[in-house]
Design a protein around this motif. Structure first.
Motif, PDB file in Angstrom:
ATOM      1  N   LYS A  49     -59.416  13.110  -8.361  1.00 24.76           N
ATOM      2  CA  LYS A  49     -58.860  11.765  -8.209  1.00 24.76           C
ATOM      3  C   LYS A  49     -57.840  11.369  -9.272  1.00 24.76           C
ATOM      4  O   LYS A  49     -56.907  10.622  -8.987  1.00 24.76           O
ATOM      5  CB  LYS A  49     -60.034  10.771  -8.235  1.00 24.76           C
ATOM      6  CG  LYS A  49     -59.759   9.496  -7.523  1.00 24.76           C
ATOM      7  CD  LYS A  49     -61.008   8.650  -7.348  1.00 24.76           C
ATOM      8  CE  LYS A  49     -60.616   7.207  -7.122  1.00 24.76           C
ATOM      9  NZ  LYS A  49     -61.749   6.312  -7.044  1.00 24.76           N
ATOM     10  N   ALA A  71     -56.347   7.902 -16.016  1.00 20.02           N
ATOM     11  CA  ALA A  71     -56.127   6.523 -15.518  1.00 20.02           C
ATOM     12  C   ALA A  71     -55.747   5.559 -16.632  1.00 20.02           C
ATOM     13  O   ALA A  71     -55.803   4.350 -16.447  1.00 20.02           O
ATOM     14  CB  ALA A  71     -57.358   6.028 -14.778  1.00 20.02           C
ATOM     15  N   PRO A 127     -49.043   0.242 -15.690  1.00 13.63           N
ATOM     16  CA  PRO A 127     -49.602  -1.050 -15.252  1.00 13.63           C
ATOM     17  C   PRO A 127     -50.011  -1.982 -16.386  1.00 13.63           C
ATOM     18  O   PRO A 127     -50.612  -3.025 -16.133  1.00 13.63           O
ATOM     19  CB  PRO A 127     -50.852  -0.618 -14.463  1.00 13.63           C
ATOM     20  CG  PRO A 127     -51.270   0.659 -15.100  1.00 13.63           C
ATOM     21  CD  PRO A 127     -50.022   1.331 -15.610  1.00 13.63           C
ATOM     22  N   ALA A 176     -55.351   4.401 -21.030  1.00 20.77           N
ATOM     23  CA  ALA A 176     -56.208   4.175 -22.189  1.00 20.77           C
ATOM     24  C   ALA A 176     -57.456   3.446 -21.701  1.00 20.77           C
ATOM     25  O   ALA A 176     -57.437   2.776 -20.665  1.00 20.77           O
ATOM     26  CB  ALA A 176     -55.465   3.334 -23.222  1.00 20.77           C
ATOM     27  N   ASP A 177     -58.539   3.600 -22.459  1.00 19.91           N
ATOM     28  CA  ASP A 177     -59.817   2.995 -22.080  1.00 19.91           C
ATOM     29  C   ASP A 177     -59.735   1.478 -22.282  1.00 19.91           C
ATOM     30  O   ASP A 177     -59.696   0.987 -23.412  1.00 19.91           O
ATOM     31  CB  ASP A 177     -60.921   3.605 -22.956  1.00 19.91           C
ATOM     32  CG  ASP A 177     -62.298   3.152 -22.519  1.00 19.91           C
ATOM     33  OD1 ASP A 177     -62.432   1.993 -22.081  1.00 19.91           O
ATOM     34  OD2 ASP A 177     -63.232   3.961 -22.618  1.00 19.91           O
ATOM     35  N   ILE A 178     -59.718   0.751 -21.158  1.00 24.56           N
ATOM     36  CA  ILE A 178     -59.488  -0.698 -21.221  1.00 24.56           C
ATOM     37  C   ILE A 178     -60.643  -1.412 -21.922  1.00 24.56           C
ATOM     38  O   ILE A 178     -60.427  -2.380 -22.661  1.00 24.56           O
ATOM     39  CB  ILE A 178     -59.257  -1.263 -19.799  1.00 24.56           C
ATOM     40  CG1 ILE A 178     -57.986  -0.639 -19.197  1.00 24.56           C
ATOM     41  CG2 ILE A 178     -59.119  -2.781 -19.831  1.00 24.56           C
ATOM     42  CD1 ILE A 178     -57.757  -0.922 -17.727  1.00 24.56           C
ATOM     43  N   ASP A 220     -66.195   9.988 -14.520  1.00 29.26           N
ATOM     44  CA  ASP A 220     -66.785   8.691 -14.129  1.00 29.26           C
ATOM     45  C   ASP A 220     -65.869   7.531 -14.514  1.00 29.26           C
ATOM     46  O   ASP A 220     -65.986   6.433 -13.962  1.00 29.26           O
ATOM     47  CB  ASP A 220     -68.187   8.517 -14.731  1.00 29.26           C
ATOM     48  CG  ASP A 220     -68.176   8.566 -16.251  1.00 29.26           C
ATOM     49  OD1 ASP A 220     -67.323   9.282 -16.822  1.00 29.26           O
ATOM     50  OD2 ASP A 220     -69.019   7.893 -16.877  1.00 29.26           O
ATOM     51  N   LYS A 221     -64.957   7.760 -15.449  1.00 30.43           N
ATOM     52  CA  LYS A 221     -63.983   6.718 -15.839  1.00 30.43           C
ATOM     53  C   LYS A 221     -62.563   7.174 -15.508  1.00 30.43           C
ATOM     54  O   LYS A 221     -61.587   6.760 -16.156  1.00 30.43           O
ATOM     55  CB  LYS A 221     -64.095   6.396 -17.336  1.00 30.43           C
ATOM     56  CG  LYS A 221     -65.461   5.849 -17.751  1.00 30.43           C
ATOM     57  CD  LYS A 221     -65.707   4.446 -17.195  1.00 30.43           C
ATOM     58  CE  LYS A 221     -67.070   3.914 -17.620  1.00 30.43           C
ATOM     59  NZ  LYS A 221     -67.436   2.676 -16.903  1.00 30.43           N
TER      60      LYS A 221
HETATM   61  N1  COA Z   1     -60.170   2.312 -18.735  1.00 32.71           N
HETATM   62  C1  COA Z   1     -61.491   2.218 -18.614  1.00 32.71           C
HETATM   63  N2  COA Z   1     -62.157   2.466 -17.466  1.00 32.71           N
HETATM   64  C2  COA Z   1     -61.414   2.815 -16.392  1.00 32.71           C
HETATM   65  C3  COA Z   1     -60.021   2.914 -16.448  1.00 32.71           C
HETATM   66  C4  COA Z   1     -59.391   2.646 -17.674  1.00 32.71           C
HETATM   67  N3  COA Z   1     -58.063   2.752 -17.839  1.00 32.71           N
HETATM   68  N4  COA Z   1     -59.575   3.259 -15.210  1.00 32.71           N
HETATM   69  C5  COA Z   1     -60.653   3.373 -14.431  1.00 32.71           C
HETATM   70  N5  COA Z   1     -61.781   3.097 -15.136  1.00 32.71           N
HETATM   71  C6  COA Z   1     -63.159   3.116 -14.680  1.00 32.71           C
HETATM   72  C7  COA Z   1     -63.506   1.903 -13.829  1.00 32.71           C
HETATM   73  O1  COA Z   1     -63.825   0.787 -14.652  1.00 32.71           O
HETATM   74  C8  COA Z   1     -64.703   2.430 -13.067  1.00 32.71           C
HETATM   75  O2  COA Z   1     -65.815   2.427 -13.929  1.00 32.71           O
HETATM   76  P1  COA Z   1     -67.264   1.891 -13.347  1.00 32.71           P
HETATM   77  O3  COA Z   1     -67.564   2.821 -12.211  1.00 32.71           O
HETATM   78  O4  COA Z   1     -68.172   2.060 -14.517  1.00 32.71           O
HETATM   79  O5  COA Z   1     -67.032   0.489 -12.905  1.00 32.71           O
HETATM   80  C9  COA Z   1     -64.347   3.885 -12.828  1.00 32.71           C
HETATM   81  O6  COA Z   1     -63.361   4.230 -13.804  1.00 32.71           O
HETATM   82  C10 COA Z   1     -63.737   4.136 -11.454  1.00 32.71           C
HETATM   83  O7  COA Z   1     -62.624   3.263 -11.307  1.00 32.71           O
HETATM   84  P2  COA Z   1     -62.446   2.285 -10.036  1.00 32.71           P
HETATM   85  O8  COA Z   1     -61.558   1.162 -10.453  1.00 32.71           O
HETATM   86  O9  COA Z   1     -63.778   1.934  -9.465  1.00 32.71           O
HETATM   87  O10 COA Z   1     -61.693   3.265  -9.032  1.00 32.71           O
HETATM   88  P3  COA Z   1     -60.680   2.850  -7.859  1.00 32.71           P
HETATM   89  O11 COA Z   1     -60.438   4.092  -7.078  1.00 32.71           O
HETATM   90  O12 COA Z   1     -61.176   1.644  -7.147  1.00 32.71           O
HETATM   91  O13 COA Z   1     -59.324   2.432  -8.599  1.00 32.71           O
HETATM   92  C11 COA Z   1     -57.557   2.712 -10.232  1.00 32.71           C
HETATM   93  C12 COA Z   1     -58.600   3.404  -9.315  1.00 32.71           C
HETATM   94  C13 COA Z   1     -56.917   3.790 -11.092  1.00 32.71           C
HETATM   95  C14 COA Z   1     -56.489   2.044  -9.351  1.00 32.71           C
HETATM   96  C15 COA Z   1     -58.254   1.631 -11.097  1.00 32.71           C
HETATM   97  O14 COA Z   1     -59.373   2.246 -11.724  1.00 32.71           O
HETATM   98  C16 COA Z   1     -57.366   1.071 -12.170  1.00 32.71           C
HETATM   99  O15 COA Z   1     -56.523   0.237 -11.900  1.00 32.71           O
HETATM  100  N6  COA Z   1     -57.584   1.507 -13.436  1.00 32.71           N
HETATM  101  C17 COA Z   1     -56.887   0.958 -14.575  1.00 32.71           C
HETATM  102  C18 COA Z   1     -55.481   1.541 -14.682  1.00 32.71           C
HETATM  103  C19 COA Z   1     -54.769   0.918 -15.863  1.00 32.71           C
HETATM  104  O16 COA Z   1     -54.520  -0.265 -15.921  1.00 32.71           O
HETATM  105  N7  COA Z   1     -54.415   1.776 -16.826  1.00 32.71           N
HETATM  106  C20 COA Z   1     -53.673   1.360 -17.987  1.00 32.71           C
HETATM  107  C21 COA Z   1     -54.598   1.002 -19.072  1.00 32.71           C
HETATM  108  S1  COA Z   1     -53.696   0.430 -20.500  1.00 32.71           S
END
Ligand code: COA
Length: 260
Positions: free
Chosen positions: A60, A64, A133, A66-68, A23-24
């Protein structure tokens, strides 16, 4: 570890460590980093494990990042500690003494890309996206990305990836040498299994020595690296596997390596 997002299963000497927080998109919080560290320690200590495969659950994401949400709550000292914890895990993976294959089955971003970089080999599905990113969040890679990416691909391209934060697709990652192979998503499991089985049948001490000589040698000067190599060359000549490998060749049969 049945109630945690970290699953671990060993089949035919190959230990599969899977991050299952779909889910994350398998984002890693600090508790998960701790559990992964324990899982890799267990895999290192278990003699029956010859190879480790790291992957993310679901279609998928590998990881993705670390947990932001968790990162946002950290102060400077907490952030430095989190970086150290992630670095310790990536160092454990890099120096596990057994090959670790990253099966990159989707997004490998931030900490996910850094985990893949610490692995010995990276096999990607064609839908994978890899990148650092962190800059888009106003931070920088903290689990070794600034160091390992520039050791694997040309420095200018590592700079570009880390400064723009823009991910690259699997084919571009293959061109740069960031991944070893790219396969169709439905072939990823079989490709990684074939590679893992091949390595699992190989001589464990020689593999450990090769990985260490290449890894540590890359961070030293040539003469220090050559010293490392000849020390290991001597070490493997004390193994039963060396006798077995050379005997099997001379007897025109397949070797059976035991790790002794
Ligand atoms: N930390 C925490 N939560 C994250 C996450 C992360 N690194 N990456 C994804 N999630 C969560 C989203 O918040 C979302 O949660 P929600 O459904 O409760 O809102 C869920 O995972 C699905 O992600 P979503 O963004 O809706 O999927 P997408 O297909 O539209 O986009 C990504 C996918 C990977 C492009 C996008 O999630 C993203 O940019 N993630 C962050 C990547 C990042 O910056 N990583 C480095 C962190 S230091």
């Amino acid at each position: 570890m049945s109630n945690t997002p970290i699953r671990m299963e060993t089949v035919n000497q190959v230990c599969h460590i899977t991050i299952d927080r779909q889910d994350k998109l398998n984002a890693l919080n600090r508790a998960m980093i701790g559990e992964l560290d324990q899982a890799f320690e267990q895999a290192a200590n278990e003699a029956s494990v010859r190879v480790v495969v790291l992957t993310g659950a679901g279609p998928k994401a590998f990881i993705a990042g670390a947990d932001i949400a968790e990162l946002q709550g950290l102060d400077a000292a907490g952030a430095a500690a989190a970086s150290r914890q992630g670095q310790a895990l990536t160092l454990r993976i890099q120096h596990l003494g057994k090959p670790v294959i990253a099966a990159v089955n989707g997004f490998a971003l931030g900490g996910g890309c850094e985990m893949a970089l610490a692995c010995t080999l990276r096999i990607a599905s064609s839908n994978a996206m890899l990148g650092l990113p962190e800059i888009k969040l106003g931070v920088l890679p903290g689990y070794g990305g600034t160091q390992r990416l520039s050791r694997l691909i040309p420095r200018g391209l590592a700079m570009e990836m880390a400064l723009t934060g823009d991910p690259i697709d699997a084919e571009r990652a293959l061109q740069l040498g960031l991944v070893n192979r790219v396969v169709a998503p439905e072939e990823l499991g079989a490709t990684v299994k074939a590679l893992a089985d091949k390595l699992a049948a190989s001589a464990p001490t020689a593999m450990r020595c090769i990985m260490d000589a290449i890894n540590r040698g890359a961070d030293s000067d040539l003469e220090a690296g050559l010293d490392l190599e000849s020390g290991y060359f001597g070490e493997v000549f004390g193994t039963e596997d060396m006798r077995e490998g050379t005997s099997a060749f001379l007897e025109k049969r397949a070797p059976r390596f035991t790790g002794r």
